[in-house]
Design an enzyme around this catalytic site. Structure first.
Site, PDB file in Angstrom:
ATOM      1  N   SER A 256      10.728  -5.043  14.656  1.00  0.00           N
ATOM      2  CA  SER A 256      10.558  -6.495  14.699  1.00  0.00           C
ATOM      3  C   SER A 256      10.669  -7.088  13.313  1.00  0.00           C
ATOM      4  O   SER A 256      10.077  -6.579  12.360  1.00  0.00           O
ATOM      5  CB  SER A 256       9.184  -6.844  15.295  1.00  0.00           C
ATOM      6  OG  SER A 256       8.886  -8.211  15.118  1.00  0.00           O
ATOM      7  N   LYS A 257      11.410  -8.182  13.199  1.00  0.00           N
ATOM      8  CA  LYS A 257      11.521  -8.862  11.911  1.00  0.00           C
ATOM      9  C   LYS A 257      10.183  -9.474  11.524  1.00  0.00           C
ATOM     10  O   LYS A 257       9.908  -9.672  10.343  1.00  0.00           O
ATOM     11  CB  LYS A 257      12.623  -9.914  11.952  1.00  0.00           C
ATOM     12  CG  LYS A 257      12.444 -11.039  12.955  1.00  0.00           C
ATOM     13  CD  LYS A 257      13.638 -11.983  12.911  1.00  0.00           C
ATOM     14  CE  LYS A 257      13.550 -13.070  13.968  1.00  0.00           C
ATOM     15  NZ  LYS A 257      14.733 -13.942  13.972  1.00  0.00           N
TER      16      LYS A 257
END
Length: 487
Positions: A256-257
């Site tokens: 996940s960013k």
């Protein structure tokens, strides 16, 4: 038969993370399996609070770098635009459809405030129940609702879910899925600011844009029955669904960013090729029918089959990506490779050396582009080093053996006027035979003596050829003097 139409519909909320790029790739491949297939880019920006300035440009740049050319989209146009949801919103499109859905019994006005909803949540949770909002506004007539709206009351529009029965759908990856309608919550379709939620806008846009195949993450599996109830309420055809497993950071956490995990832009900045990144992420969740590992985009189109997408999350492995990247680099012809890495060579090597020859020795050894400058720093500046660098058990060398080899090599190299690789190969490989020692006992000390490093791209012959006679002899003299002083 209807031609395939797919859409990649990112939100412009930052950099392109790996899971999102894989969705873009799979969506592209599904479209391009059909010779007449159409791949659409749609920007979903209805969540105005999360928008990041410049993020839409990043989406365009990423797709261009990866070769995922869209046939329709905000920047190229098309017959079913606008392709940016906020622009579609301004025409009243979503509100008009929501009101129509109310008339069809698929939605209703809701005037309940957050306090009322939170009170309902607290009561249900105290009973140990999963929260499901039972909206009393469903009992109001449309006329009553419109009268309250005319008085200025704030409202949202919620989906109306049947209280009994089941909803089923087929997914290409997960098969037949059936849910009890009573377990589905009545999500907001139009927010109090008039903007549609993702859950509503994507259904409306997919239908109006003629989307036949929807590719998205498996986190949307639980919402799909609600989407289908909207399709059914309008009497619209439901698209084919392809829900993909997540890309995982490890066994328990999604990549996940938001957690700071590498984006596509991060990986490119670290020296990974867009083609290699795309190749690798294609294999995160999809397995080809053969053992082939390196795929061009055209080869992915030819080999891709949604039936071979797995159900389990795939763990992102930077070591595997690096391996694939190295294979892409090594598979290039020298001219292409040289054009690619010349800026990296220029960064490290300012001297008058044959940089294409440097590229030739780097190619079998550099796994990512950012490795290159550090590998070449010895060309301009001969580093200081300790004599124990000459000690190598594998090569069976020590300081004394190294000194003897360097003195012999210095004499041979001083007599050479031809410093081509071919000629140096001939004379330096003849030397061990004359001395009655193994090749490594000569070539290893020479490489250390003219590079000052334990590891280098290329061996003694290639490095001496690039350095040339004057510099090679000067470095040999310094290394010989350093050994003599210590022995």
């Amino acid at each position: 038969m209807t031609k395939i139409r797919t859409r990649f519909a990112p939100s412009p909320t930052g950099y392109m993370h790996i899971g999102n790029l894989r969705t873009a790739l799979y969506t592209y491949l599904v479209a391009k399996k059909d010779p007449e297939g159409v791949y659409i880019l749609r920007i979903e920006d209805t969540d105005q609070g999360r928008l990041v300035e410049g993020a839409t440009d990043i989406i365009y740049q990423t797709l261009e770098q990866c070769g995922l050319k869209h046939d329709e989209g905000p920047d190229v146009g098309g017959p079913v635009g606008p392709y940016i949801q906020s622009q579609r919103y301004s025409s009243g499109l979503y509100m008009d459809h929501a009101k129509d859905l109310i008339c069809r019994g698929g939605a209703h006005y809701c005037f309940c405030d957050e306090a009322h909803i939170n009170a309902s949540r607290a009561i249900q949770e105290a009973r140990g129940e999963s929260f499901k909002y039972d909206d009393p506004c469903k009992n109001l007539t449309v006329e009553e609702c419109e009268a309250r709206i005319a008085k200025g009351e704030k409202f949202v529009i919620r989906q109306t879910i049947p209280t009994s029965g089941t909803t089923s759908f087929d997914d290409e990856v997960f098969g037949r899925i059936t849910v009890e309608n009573e377990t589905l919550d009545e999500s907001i379709l139009i927010k109090s600011d008039g903007f549609p939620t993702y859950n509503f806008a994507n259904v409306i846009d997919d239908h109006l844009m003629g989307i036949t195949d929807v590719v998205r993450g498996m986190e949307y599996l639980s919402s799909t029955p609600k989407y289908n109830l909207i399709y059914d309420a309008y009497g619209w055809e439901i698209p084919r669904y392809i829900h993909c497993p997540p890309v995982m950071k490890d066994e328990h956490n999604k990549l996940s960013k938001r957690n700071g995990d590498a984006s596509f832009q991060d990986l490119v900045a670290k020296g990974y090729l867009p083609e290699a990144i795309l190749n690798y992420i294609a294999l995160l969740g999809w397995s080809p029918e053969t053992n082939q590992e390196i795929f061009t985009l055209d080869e992915l189109i030819e080999n891709f089959n949604v039936k071979r997408i797995g159900k389990d999350g795939a763990i992102f492995d930077i070591v595997k990506l690096t391996s694939i990247n190295s294979l892409w680099l090594r598979g290039m012809d020298l001219d292409t490779y040289y054009d690619l890495i010349k800026p990296y060579i220029d960064e490290a090597v300012k001297g008058d050396f044959d940089k294409k020859q440097i590229a030739k020795i780097v190619q079998p050894r550099a796994n990512v582009l950012n490795d290159i400058p550090e590998m070449l720093d010895f060309f301009d500046v001969f580093p200081t080093f300790e004599n124990d660098l000459f000690i190598n058990k594998k090569m069976k060398t020590d300081e004394a053996i190294a000194l003897k080899s360097l003195l012999a090599a210095r004499e041979v190299l001083a007599a050479c006027d031809d410093y081509s690789e071919e000629h140096l190969h001939e004379v330096l490989l003849e030397l061990p035979k004359q001395m009655g020692v193994k090749n490594g006992q000569v070539l290893f000390p020479v490489r250390v003596a003219i590079s000052g490093k334990k590891f280098t791209p290329g061996g003694a012959i290639e490095i001496a050829s690039i350095l040339g006679k004057e510099e090679t002899l000067a470095r040999l003299d310094k290394s010989i003097a350093q050994l003599q002083a210590a022995l």
